[in-house]
Design a protein around this motif. Structure first.
Motif, PDB file in Angstrom:
ATOM      1  N   SER B 274      34.198  21.244 -30.753  1.00 38.47           N
ATOM      2  CA  SER B 274      34.740  20.971 -29.404  1.00 38.47           C
ATOM      3  C   SER B 274      34.664  21.198 -28.392  1.00 38.47           C
ATOM      4  N   THR B 275      33.622  20.238 -27.781  1.00 33.55           N
ATOM      5  CA  THR B 275      32.976  19.603 -26.333  1.00 33.55           C
ATOM      6  C   THR B 275      33.141  18.462 -26.161  1.00 33.55           C
ATOM      7  N   ILE B 286      44.525  17.541 -27.357  1.00 35.01           N
ATOM      8  CA  ILE B 286      45.040  18.757 -27.323  1.00 35.01           C
ATOM      9  C   ILE B 286      43.998  20.359 -28.251  1.00 35.01           C
ATOM     10  N   LYS B 287      44.582  21.340 -28.213  1.00 32.20           N
ATOM     11  CA  LYS B 287      43.709  22.551 -28.875  1.00 32.20           C
ATOM     12  C   LYS B 287      44.752  23.075 -29.717  1.00 32.20           C
ATOM     13  N   VAL B 288      44.500  23.214 -31.033  1.00 35.50           N
ATOM     14  CA  VAL B 288      46.093  23.784 -32.093  1.00 35.50           C
ATOM     15  C   VAL B 288      45.710  24.770 -32.728  1.00 35.50           C
ATOM     16  N   LYS B 289      46.510  25.937 -33.025  1.00 38.42           N
ATOM     17  CA  LYS B 289      46.051  26.498 -34.006  1.00 38.42           C
ATOM     18  C   LYS B 289      46.681  26.726 -35.276  1.00 38.42           C
ATOM     19  N   MET B 321      40.848  22.802 -43.745  1.00 34.25           N
ATOM     20  CA  MET B 321      40.355  24.124 -41.925  1.00 34.25           C
ATOM     21  C   MET B 321      41.069  25.450 -41.908  1.00 34.25           C
ATOM     22  N   SER B 322      42.379  25.318 -43.019  1.00 34.80           N
ATOM     23  CA  SER B 322      42.954  26.489 -42.295  1.00 34.80           C
ATOM     24  C   SER B 322      42.361  27.628 -42.160  1.00 34.80           C
ATOM     25  N   GLU B 326      40.669  27.666 -34.182  1.00 35.40           N
ATOM     26  CA  GLU B 326      41.456  26.873 -33.409  1.00 35.40           C
ATOM     27  C   GLU B 326      40.846  25.223 -33.637  1.00 35.40           C
ATOM     28  N   ILE B 327      41.593  23.921 -33.355  1.00 36.38           N
ATOM     29  CA  ILE B 327      40.835  23.268 -34.262  1.00 36.38           C
ATOM     30  C   ILE B 327      41.092  22.444 -32.719  1.00 36.38           C
ATOM     31  N   THR B 328      40.781  21.250 -32.278  1.00 38.41           N
ATOM     32  CA  THR B 328      40.974  20.194 -31.481  1.00 38.41           C
ATOM     33  C   THR B 328      41.369  18.917 -31.865  1.00 38.41           C
TER      34      THR B 328
END
Lengths: 287, 348, 272
Positions: B274-275, B286-289, B321-322, B326-328
């Motif tokens: 995520s960096t 954007i970061k999402v769940k 990926m569930s 958090e993924i980006t």
């Protein structure tokens, strides 16, 4: 413009017939009922005299009573027996359909035929009916000739002719009840009488109501059997409203007086018809 | 032969609100034009105005530059396939196909020739004596087509003709209709609410909403280059992710008029470490769940929650990926669409 | 328990059969007896010697062919006229909106509930004024429309999807062609129902021809036969039953062939 007039052109014949043979005769009957007229002399306005005379006319009052008696028993028996037979025949099998069409046949046969046929069966000397009841130890009866019995005989014939129609209507109502309700009831172990009372009867109650009103309306028109079998006798015991209008109007030509009788019948039928239409429009909303 | 033009068409029923207001459109000859839009958008009304089953309150319809104001529907050289096929239930297939020819006083030999020819094209030779009630849905559809085709019309109109078929048959009929269009080389006007049908068959799509045209373009342009927010959101499945820009944290619009930003679910790249840094200052990160994962075989659709609304994205990567907390998602500038306050597209 | 149930079911079925069917059998049997045999008590079930000549006697004892012709003319003309008026009116009520439509349709519904038993007297007077008593039109004209038919056919026309009519318009069909080739064929079951109901009703009609005729000129079979029997004092039950069989036969034949249709028609007429 031509297109605008087209629908009027299409309904014109119908409207002419309705106005000429429904609207105008009713209005003219109302008019005549306030007059004295025998088709020969000039019409004479007499106000409510015809109606006042009717109220104390013993024969008319008797015919009114006879008609109500006929209506009550005819409707009760047609509807009641019709429902019983329909429940008995409701399962859609070949055998039941056969019995249903047998029981319906008298309904499609002319009332004249039925009356002639029963005048023979009910003959007091050689009739089949007296022969049949002799097996049950009953002595021969003068079915159509004794004042105490004649109206009941007329009712019997009338029920025999019309019960098949009631069966038909009830069967179609019964068969419209969804199958799954029966299946659910079997699973609930309900007895057959209880099932009839709690489920069948409420579900066909609209039909029951309508057929009853139709029966009442039709019964008030009772005429043919009386005219053919008893001519209102013996001792006026089978005289009915329509028969009385017929005799007074077309045999004695008391058109004004007969019209007043017609107005009485009109009022009775109008009330019934209004009930019929009122409840019918309600039924449409339910569907 | 078969171009259609609507000029300043307004249509209202019983003096109520206008269903269609000041509509202008041109349908080129030989095109396969699809009218699409949500229900109640006026697409069927537009169609019926072209056919002449409705008269415009004002404005005029032209076919081949001829005003249709006084021309009866039967004389417009148009054939129509109805949603419920509208076959004549008391006539057999042959009589259904022939009916229009008989009314147009076509000779018997000519009729027989045409019917045989058309029946062969749509594969109904063996069913000519059958009544519509004895046919399957797909066969009825073919009768409706044959009945329209036999008149060799200038314009072919279809009102949601496939909506009563099952999914498999619908896919097959889409291909057949495209082939038919190529073979017949006439103008097709086709109404549907199903964008798959529109995208797969059309040469032109007219997207309508609230009685007005939103965009009239080729399928590619409609998808790649939507003219407004409505088009962007309507075309594509799942539909475009759109957000009010000022609700997205740490993001400044590249142009001041831009009020909304959007991106296609297929445009998002997933970054697991995520960096990541922006390569371009207008790119969006954007970061999402992840909430749900829809496995569709060739692709997977994730339904996610971000701080400012739902995000759908589509990927071909099969690994699940569930479980990630958090993924980006990374969106490069060229994959972003901007819209102004009125929803009109603005370009950088 | 099951056997008891089954046999009681059978007995009741037999009872229904006898009650409703045997009288007709009795009618037929009696029609073939001699006068003497009909007057035997207890009666015989089957005639000792089948007297087919009773039918000839019955026919010759009255203007039978005259009655039959009247019956046929009245019945067929009524059906044809009803078809014409019903189709046109039902079409107008189903597919046009016009001023006064509601009132007119209301009149149609009301007329359905106005029986001849109420109107016959004034209509008789009216026809007497027109000097057409004892002619066939007096038995036909009042029944030239069928309110029930209009109601029923209007429903049928309304149930035809608009799309089908639009399709026909696009097929360049005129309004007349639409009616003839598209709408009427779809209304055939309704027209058959109406035709059967009217046939049975008119063929059987006794009241109207009785009250509207004063001699045999325009009498139909039911009225004619009853009038003749009354005139000869009604003791010849064998010929009376022979006439009666003749009266029932056309209905019986139609009933045998179109029973399902007839039952459906009457169910529809009463089950509304």
């Amino acid at each position: 413009m031509k297109r605008k007039l087209f629908p009027y052109f299409l309904v014109l014949p119908t409207m002419i017939v309705i106005i000429l043979f429904n609207v105008y005769p009713i209005l003219r009957m109302l008019y005549q009922s306030f007059h004295q007229w025998n088709m020969i002399n000039d019409m004479q306005f007499i106000g409510f005299d015809n109606f006042i005379k009717l109220a104390s006319d013993k024969v008319f009052l008797q015919s009114l009573g006879n008609t109500f008696y006929f209506v009550f028993w005819n409707v009760l028996l047609c509807t009641g027996l019709g429902l019983l037979l329909a429940v008995f025949l409701q399962k859609n099998t070949r055998f039941n359909r056969f019995l249903q069409s047998i029981s319906f046949f008298p309904y499609v046969v002319s009332l004249a035929s039925v009356s002639l046929l029963w005048s023979w069966i009910m003959n007091k000397d050689y009739g089949l009916l007296n022969y049949v009841i002799s097996f049950f130890g009953i002595t021969s009866q003068d079915w159509l000739g004794s004042p105490g019995l004649a109206m009941n005989s007329i009712i019997l014939i009338s029920v025999w002719k019309s019960v098949g129609f009631n069966v038909l209507i009830f069967i179609s109502a019964l068969q419209r009840i969804p199958k799954y309700i029966y299946e659910a009831a079997i699973l609930d172990n309900s007895g057959s009488f209880q099932f009839f009372r709690k489920i069948t009867l409420p579900m066909i109650s609209p039909t029951l109501f309508f057929i009853t009103i139709i029966n009442i309306i039709n019964s008030f028109k009772i005429f043919e059997t009386v005219q053919i079998l008893t001519r209102g006798g013996p001792l006026n015991s089978t005289r009915t409203i329509v028969y009385e209008i017929y005799e007074e109007g077309t045999l004695f030509f008391n058109v004004g007086y007969a019209s007043a009788m017609g107005v009485v019948l009109l009022v009775i039928l109008a009330i019934l018809t209004i009930i019929y239409f009122k409840t019918q429009s309600k039924r449409v909303q339910y569907q | 032969m078969g171009s259609i033009e609507l000029k300043n068409i307004t249509k209202s029923y019983d003096n109520k609100k206008n269903v269609i207001e000041d509509l202008n459109l041109k349908i080129p000859d030989g095109s396969f034009t699809v009218l699409i839009g949500p229900s109640g958008c006026g697409k069927t009304t537009t169609l019926r105005l072209i056919v002449g089953l409705e008269e415009p309150t004002s404005g005029e319809v032209y076919i081949d530059d001829k005003s249709m104001e006084k021309v009866e529907p039967g004389d417009r050289d148009i054939a129509m396939v109805f949603q419920n096929y509208a076959l004549y239930p008391t006539m057999n297939v042959r009589e259904n196909i022939e009916f229009g020819l008989i009314n147009n006083k076509v000779k018997k030999e000519e009729r027989d020739k045409l019917v045989t020819e058309i029946a062969e094209i749509v594969g109904l030779e063996d069913f000519l004596q059958k009544k519509p009630g004895e046919l399957s849905g797909g066969q009825r559809q073919r009768v409706a087509l044959a009945r329209a085709m036999v008149k060799k019309p200038k314009v072919f109109i279809m009102d949601e003709p496939l909506s009563n078929l099952d999914a498999k048959l619908r896919a097959q009929m889409r291909i057949e209709l495209s082939e038919l269009h190529q073979k017949m080389n006439t103008t097709f006007v086709y109404v549907t609410h199903d964008q798959t049908e529109a995208m797969s068959m059309a040469t032109n799509i007219i997207l309508m909403n609230d009685g007005a045209i939103q965009q009239h373009d080729t399928p590619e342009k409609l998808y790649e280059d939507p003219a407004n927010l409505f088009t962007a959101e309507f075309i594509g499945s799942p539909s475009m992710n759109t957000y009010e820009i000022n609700e997205i944290p740490d993001y400044n619009p590249p142009i001041p008029e831009a009020k909304y930003v959007g991106f296609r679910p297929s445009a998002a790249e997933v970054i697991l470490n995520s960096t990541s840094e922006k390569m371009n200052k207008n790119d969006l990160i954007i970061k999402v769940k992840i909430i749900t994962r829809e496995y569709l075989g060739s692709e997977i659709i994730y339904n996610c929650e971000s701080g400012f609304g739902k995000v759908y994205f589509k990927t071909f990567q099969k690994e699940d990926m569930s479980d990630e907390n958090e993924i980006t998602l990374y969106l490069p500038e060229q994959k972003l669409f901007y819209f102004d306050e009125e929803g009109k597209r603005v370009h950088i | 328990m099951k056997i008891v149930k089954k046999s009681s079911h059978l007995i009741l079925s037999l009872f229904i059969f006898i009650v409703f069917f045997f009288p007709f059998l009795w009618m037929f049997s009696s029609s073939l007896k001699t006068l003497g045999e009909t007057l035997q008590f207890p009666p015989t079930l089957f005639p000792e010697d089948w007297q087919w000549l009773n039918y000839v006697d019955a026919i010759q004892s009255m203007p039978f062919w005259n009655f039959l012709t009247n019956s046929l003319i009245v019945t067929l003309t009524t059906i044809i006229l009803q078809f014409i008026t019903t189709i046109t009116a039902a079409y107008a009520f189903a597919r046009y909106r016009f001023v006064g439509e509601k009132v007119m349709f209301g009149l149609v519904m009301v007329s359905m509930m106005v029986p001849g038993q109420l109107t016959f007297l004034t209509i008789f007077v009216m026809f007497a004024e027109w000097e057409i008593i004892n002619t066939l039109p007096t038995l036909i004209l009042p029944f030239a429309i069928s309110a029930f038919g209009i109601f029923m056919l209007r429903q049928t026309f309304r149930s035809i999807p608009n799309e089908i009519i639009e399709a026909a318009k696009l097929d360049n069909a005129t309004e007349f062609t639409v009616i003839r080739k598209v709408m009427l064929p779809m209304a055939i079951p309704t027209l058959v129902t109406l035709g059967l109901l009217t046939f049975i009703g008119t063929w059987n009609e006794y009241f109207w021809p009785l009250v509207l005729t004063t001699n045999n000129d325009a009498r139909t079979l039911p009225v004619g036969i009853v009038a003749m029997i009354n005139a000869e004092d009604g003791t010849n039950y064998h010929t009376m039953m022979a006439s009666n069989v003749l009266l029932v036969i056309p209905i019986l034949i139609i009933y045998l062939f179109a029973q399902r249709h007839i039952i459906k028609a009457f169910t529809y007429s009463g089950g509304r």
